[in-house]
Design an enzyme around this catalytic site. Structure first.
Site: not given
Lengths: 401, 144
Positions: A84-85, A250, A338
């Protein structure tokens, strides 16, 4: 749920409750079966002219039809990518660079995924202007602000179809309407939406749309970019004629075959699945409302992904919640600073107006087709005491009396 | 486990020592971490210059809770002077290490303790801890 959808993972994960389907999903058993021949005996390169090559090319053609079918596109409008990126990066850079003679202004929203925001930052360094349109408190893009952001230089709007962090579904059709009036292209990041809810590119009217196989029980490492016929784009990867010269390299034949199969299955069972996902969603919402009064839903209360419940809990921090849940065999994610690499509070939660002191108390429960009511009961049994325990430890919550 | 925490960190996170508020503490330290938003409070009881009891409350991640807990273990029974010598590094070592990105949590624990001692000294001698002020964002040791 329909047993033909079994992934075979249930047995192995006995006692585990996986509630992070926004992050990753198991590969459907039938999907896996469809892929296996292409990982062993059928080794042909689809570009080769001999029989094995032709067979691989034919398999890709068939999968392209299946993926196109999921979003009501034509097969030639589907470009396979690796994730997706990549689809998001490709759409933004490729469309921006192909259209820069018309203008150098791009509009996006304040709640985009980093795979949209970061390529836009790079484009900004290269001379493009980027406008981030705000959202309302439900995380819905403000259309009047979108209109105001339009300039004669605007060439592209890129918006999320549905956010992975807050689940809100965006008014893509209305955004496309605004874009059409100004002759501007629209890209939708539909990675969280495609295969989960109906995504019809004709109805939406978008020019480009990102989707990823793993979100609908296909394998990781394979995704696609829908690109409307006649839309110019510059490739990210060069050096071959694969995917019509728009994405060299490919092909991941097994992945593509798997994505095709997953798309076919996602489309076939969608209505039933959505009804089921909504039922589970309601069970989570009702349970949290009754048992965790300090949990506040984030994102739109109704107009949201059916497999997604997100919120912030008062006085406590997300990583601690997630770790204690993990000890109880429950997997859920948090957008807390965090756990972010940059130790920064979530830009999405800040954009929807979550208070600074609450923003690190975020938790997301995203369920899937195999999540059972018992799984949710387990969550609702284990989560409240975790919250109470952490709140007792928190200096933000004063002991009464 | 999350973040690659050591067993010791997980042990203290799972069952933190000395959690809670203290009635009539002799000193209270309250520090907030501007980097990630963590907040820590430490309370001490002092008798004859010895820290006889210590408690904490923390809003933060696994590392923040574990470092608070370890710090309270390390200072209990120590003299003020001995306690002041306990650095954030000593807490990290006692926890068998922290992921680089989480080192700033140990700084928070050190600051919370020093804040409590400072408060105690202010109350008893009218003078705070010499040359001490909570570190700001730029001094915090956090990995990238």
């Amino acid at each position: 749920m329909s047993t033909t959808w079994s992934t075979g993972t249930k047995e192995k994960n006995m006692g585990k409750v996986y509630l992070d389907h926004s992050a990753a999903n198991p590969v459907d058993k039938r999907v896996l079966e469809s892929m296996l021949p292409w990982l062993s005996d059928n080794c042909g390169n689809p570009s080769s002219l001999y029989e094995q090559g032709r067979a691989a090319a034919a398999a890709i053609d068939a999968a392209r039809k299946q993926v196109a079918g999921l979003i009501n596109a034509s097969p030639e409008e589907i470009i396979f990518t690796s994730c997706g990126t990549e689809s998001n990066n490709f759409a933004l850079r490729g469309l921006a660079l192909a259209n820069q003679k018309k203008g150098k202004h791009i509009i996006t929203s304040a709640i985009e995924h980093f795979s949209v925001l970061h390529p836009l930052k790079t484009l900004e360094k290269e001379g493009f202007k980027i406008t981030q349109v705000p959202v309302d408190n439900n995380g819905v893009i403000k259309l009047d602000e979108m209109k105001k952001a339009m300039t004669s230089e605007t060439i592209l709007i890129s918006v999320t179809h549905a956010s992975n962090e807050i689940g809100s579904i965006e008014p893509i059709e209305q955004i496309v309407k605004i874009a059409r009036e100004n002759n501007v292209l629209v890209h939708a990041d539909a990675v969280q939406a495609a295969g989960v809810i109906p995504v019809d590119v004709q109805k939406l009217g978008v020019d480009a749309l990102s989707l990823a196989a793993n979100q609908f029980y296909g394998p990781k490492g394979i995704a696609a970019l829908y690109l409307r016929k006649g839309t110019r784009i510059l490739p990210l990867l060069e050096g071959g004629v694969q995917e019509g010269g728009r994405r060299a390299g490919t092909e991941n034949v097994a992945g593509i075959v798997g994505m095709g199969k997953a798309a076919e299955r996602a489309k076939a069972g969608m209505d039933d699945r959505i009804a089921y996902l909504k039922r589970i969603q309601q069970r989570i919402l009702d349970g949290l409302k009754a048992k965790v009064p300090t949990f506040h839903l984030t994102g739109h209360p109704e107009q949201r992904l059916p497999n997604h419940v997100s919120g912030c809990v008062e006085f406590i921090e997300g990583e601690s919640m997630s770790m204690f849940l993990d000890m109880e065999g429950i997997s859920a994610s948090t957008g807390s600073a965090c756990v972010s690499k940059a130790l920064k509070a979530s830009h999405v939660l800040l954009a929807i107006g979550v208070a600074r002191e609450m923003v690190n108390g975020s938790i997301v429960f995203s369920h899937g087709k195999d999540t059972s009511e018992q799984d949710i009961d387990h969550l609702l049994e284990k989560f409240p005491p975790i919250v109470e325990r952490l709140q007792a430890m928190s200096p933000l919550k004063r002991t009464k009396g | 486990m999350a973040e690659g925490y050591s067993n010791k960190v997980m042990e203290h996170f799972r069952n933190p020592h000395n959690v809670g508020e203290m009635k009539d503490p002799d000193g209270t330290g309250h520090v907030g971490n501007p980097v990630c938003g963590d907040i820590m409070e430490m309370y001490i009881k002092v008798k004859d210059n010895i820290i006889t009891d210590v408690k904490f409350k923390t809003f933060g991640c696994g590392a923040a809770i574990a470092t608070s807990s370890m710090m309270t273990d390390l200072v209990k029974g120590k003299t003020i002077e001995e306690a002041l010598k306990i650095s954030n590094r000593a807490v990290v070592d006692a926890l068998e290490g922290l992921p680089p990105r989480k080192l700033h949590c140990s700084v928070l624990a050190e600051d919370a303790l020093k804040g409590a001692i400072n408060d105690h000294l202010l109350k008893t001698t009218g003078k705070g801890l010499q040359g001490w002020k909570p570190r700001d964002e730029h001094d915090l040791e956090h990995g990238h």
